[in-house]
Design an enzyme around this catalytic site. Sequence first.
Site, mmCIF file in Angstrom:
data_model
loop_
_atom_site.group_PDB
_atom_site.id
_atom_site.type_symbol
_atom_site.label_atom_id
_atom_site.label_comp_id
_atom_site.label_asym_id
_atom_site.label_seq_id
_atom_site.Cartn_x
_atom_site.Cartn_y
_atom_site.Cartn_z
ATOM 1 N N HIS A 196 0.838 -1.212 0.000
ATOM 2 C CA HIS A 196 0.000 0.000 0.000
ATOM 3 C C HIS A 196 0.860 1.244 0.000
ATOM 4 O O HIS A 196 0.409 2.314 -0.398
ATOM 5 C CB HIS A 196 -0.967 0.003 1.207
ATOM 6 C CG HIS A 196 -0.304 0.276 2.515
ATOM 7 N ND1 HIS A 196 0.538 -0.620 3.125
ATOM 8 C CD2 HIS A 196 -0.337 1.350 3.325
ATOM 9 C CE1 HIS A 196 0.989 -0.103 4.256
ATOM 10 N NE2 HIS A 196 0.467 1.092 4.401
ATOM 11 N N LYS A 235 9.515 -2.776 3.228
ATOM 12 C CA LYS A 235 10.678 -2.595 4.106
ATOM 13 C C LYS A 235 10.681 -3.634 5.199
ATOM 14 O O LYS A 235 9.626 -3.932 5.785
ATOM 15 C CB LYS A 235 10.591 -1.199 4.735
ATOM 16 C CG LYS A 235 11.827 -0.782 5.465
ATOM 17 C CD LYS A 235 12.883 -0.230 4.540
ATOM 18 C CE LYS A 235 14.212 -0.031 5.232
ATOM 19 N NZ LYS A 235 14.979 -1.292 5.347
ATOM 20 N N LYS A 248 9.799 -8.843 4.706
ATOM 21 C CA LYS A 248 10.789 -9.533 5.540
ATOM 22 C C LYS A 248 11.436 -10.635 4.717
ATOM 23 O O LYS A 248 10.817 -11.192 3.803
ATOM 24 C CB LYS A 248 10.117 -10.160 6.762
ATOM 25 C CG LYS A 248 11.068 -10.431 7.909
ATOM 26 C CD LYS A 248 11.429 -9.137 8.604
ATOM 27 C CE LYS A 248 11.934 -9.308 9.992
ATOM 28 N NZ LYS A 248 11.765 -8.071 10.761
ATOM 29 N N LYS A 274 3.951 -1.966 11.958
ATOM 30 C CA LYS A 274 4.967 -1.165 12.633
ATOM 31 C C LYS A 274 5.189 0.161 11.898
ATOM 32 O O LYS A 274 5.168 1.230 12.487
ATOM 33 C CB LYS A 274 6.260 -1.997 12.618
ATOM 34 C CG LYS A 274 7.380 -1.510 13.447
ATOM 35 C CD LYS A 274 8.612 -2.389 13.253
ATOM 36 C CE LYS A 274 8.467 -3.822 13.712
ATOM 37 N NZ LYS A 274 9.757 -4.546 13.756
ATOM 38 N N SER A 322 16.086 3.467 9.657
ATOM 39 C CA SER A 322 16.279 2.983 8.286
ATOM 40 C C SER A 322 15.642 3.958 7.293
ATOM 41 O O SER A 322 16.180 4.212 6.216
ATOM 42 C CB SER A 322 15.624 1.613 8.091
ATOM 43 O OG SER A 322 16.468 0.589 8.547
HETATM 44 N N1 GLU Z 1 14.704 -5.866 11.304
HETATM 45 C C1 GLU Z 1 14.240 -4.660 11.918
HETATM 46 C C2 GLU Z 1 12.790 -4.824 12.350
HETATM 47 O O1 GLU Z 1 12.320 -5.900 12.560
HETATM 48 C C3 GLU Z 1 14.512 -3.427 11.076
HETATM 49 C C4 GLU Z 1 13.827 -3.370 9.759
HETATM 50 C C5 GLU Z 1 14.262 -2.232 8.850
HETATM 51 O O2 GLU Z 1 15.055 -1.393 9.272
HETATM 52 O O3 GLU Z 1 13.792 -2.199 7.718
HETATM 53 O O4 GLU Z 1 12.086 -3.871 12.568
#
Ligand code: GLU
Length: 473
Positions: free
Chosen positions: A67, A72, A108, A96, A364
């Site tokens: 969306h 990320k 992921k 998140k 990030s």
């Molecule tokens: N692996 C981290 C998380 O679970 C960071 C993810 C990121 O920076 O894209 O939030």
Amino acid sequence: MSAEHPYSFFASVEKSFDKAALFTKWDTGILEQIKACNSIYSMRFPIKRDNGTIEVMEAYRVQHSQHKLPCKGGIRFSEAVNQDEVMALASLMTYKCAIVNVPFGGGKGGIKINPRNYSVYELEKITRRYTSELVKKNFIGPGIDVPAPDYGTGEREMAWIVDTYASLKPGDIDAAGCVTGKPITQGGVRGRKEATGLGVFFGLREVCNMPDVMKRQGLTLGVEGKTVVVQGLGNVGYHSAKFFREHGAKVVALAEFEGAIYDPAGLNEEAVFQHRKATGSILNFPGATNLAKSSDALELECDILIPAALENVINGENAPRVKAKIIGEAANGPCTPEADEVFIKKGILCVPDMYLNAGGVTVSYFEWLKNLSHVRYGRMEKRFTENLNTHILSQIEELSGKKVSDKERLAIMHGPEEVDLVHSGLEETMITATREIMEIWLTNPEIPDMRTAAYVSAINKVGTCYAELGIFP
Ligand code: GLU
């Protein structure tokens, strides 16, 4: 769920989502779309080990929601990786990012390996091959999907990823934005390494500064003097412990998979880290008591328990024995929905993963913006701010006839460095998110816990985005 994986992390996420969806106004179609994993790439590729044998790697990248683009989320290297786990983690990334207003969809990745069993050269081959598999299927790119570190990966792996991507995309001026969590020399941003732990600290500090909440938990206001137990001494656990200790809390226990150590006088995470590096184990740290079973640390008496390792560590079985007053979920999914029910009954406040550990992805986002703008934060304004502040201060001193101390002078004049701006952007993000979620929770008495309130916030934000995009013809 399968015979091999009796616990379904994705089902847990769906369960928490459904519980929260009842408190939103979206029709079932939109809710189904928000919940579904949009694209799942499951891959197998061969790697020649140092001893000459060929091994087939099992790896994944899941894009839960597009969306907002890019998607990320980190890439984990762990023996426990499976499709269900990566789907759950990708979903959590969507929620998140929505909660902390980071304009990304969730993704992921994972490779099913224990990195300790591979040489650095083998890990480099695996990471580079994984990256080229992602490029082949258009599953990586600054505007498509941007990986980052996660459990078992760090700056080194991110450097391999950006190098592989850039070599396959010659002339792409934004190539550095294909991955975050890079070393500074490869386009990283100052402050990314400690970001998740610092975000955990900022989020919990804000909770500890809420008089009503502290009163309900039977705790005094503020972080100072609180007793803290941290499970996991990886990047996230280490930095969470560090910031709590530096702000006057006592880290009374630290746990790793080989066991845990306890010292009511407080532990120093760096000293423990060095001890573990030298001896190969967290146990037998001078002055501390050994706990043979790592999971025993989760049941210690303390004010704040921070699980900062893997999912499903506090569940229906051990939750009744947890004595902490607050749980801060630094890991993704450490507490199951069954544990949540126990916490509600026992009055334990569980501050949920999907916003509490959002510091990593927030910074990030700052790194990605830096890569796209091709300029370091603070470069344009640092000197200007310092000159201006010096001028203002000298005027005040002249008019008042008084001089400030040298220490104050330095603090007033200081123009922002990159790390200052990153930390302050993170602090603002975590404070705002904490207040938003608390507001939803405390103004809706039927919402049973903070996780549900966090999901409500996320669902509303993603739902509004879908609805206003007019994605449903
Ligand atoms: N692996 C981290 C998380 O679970 C960071 C993810 C990121 O920076 O894209 O939030």
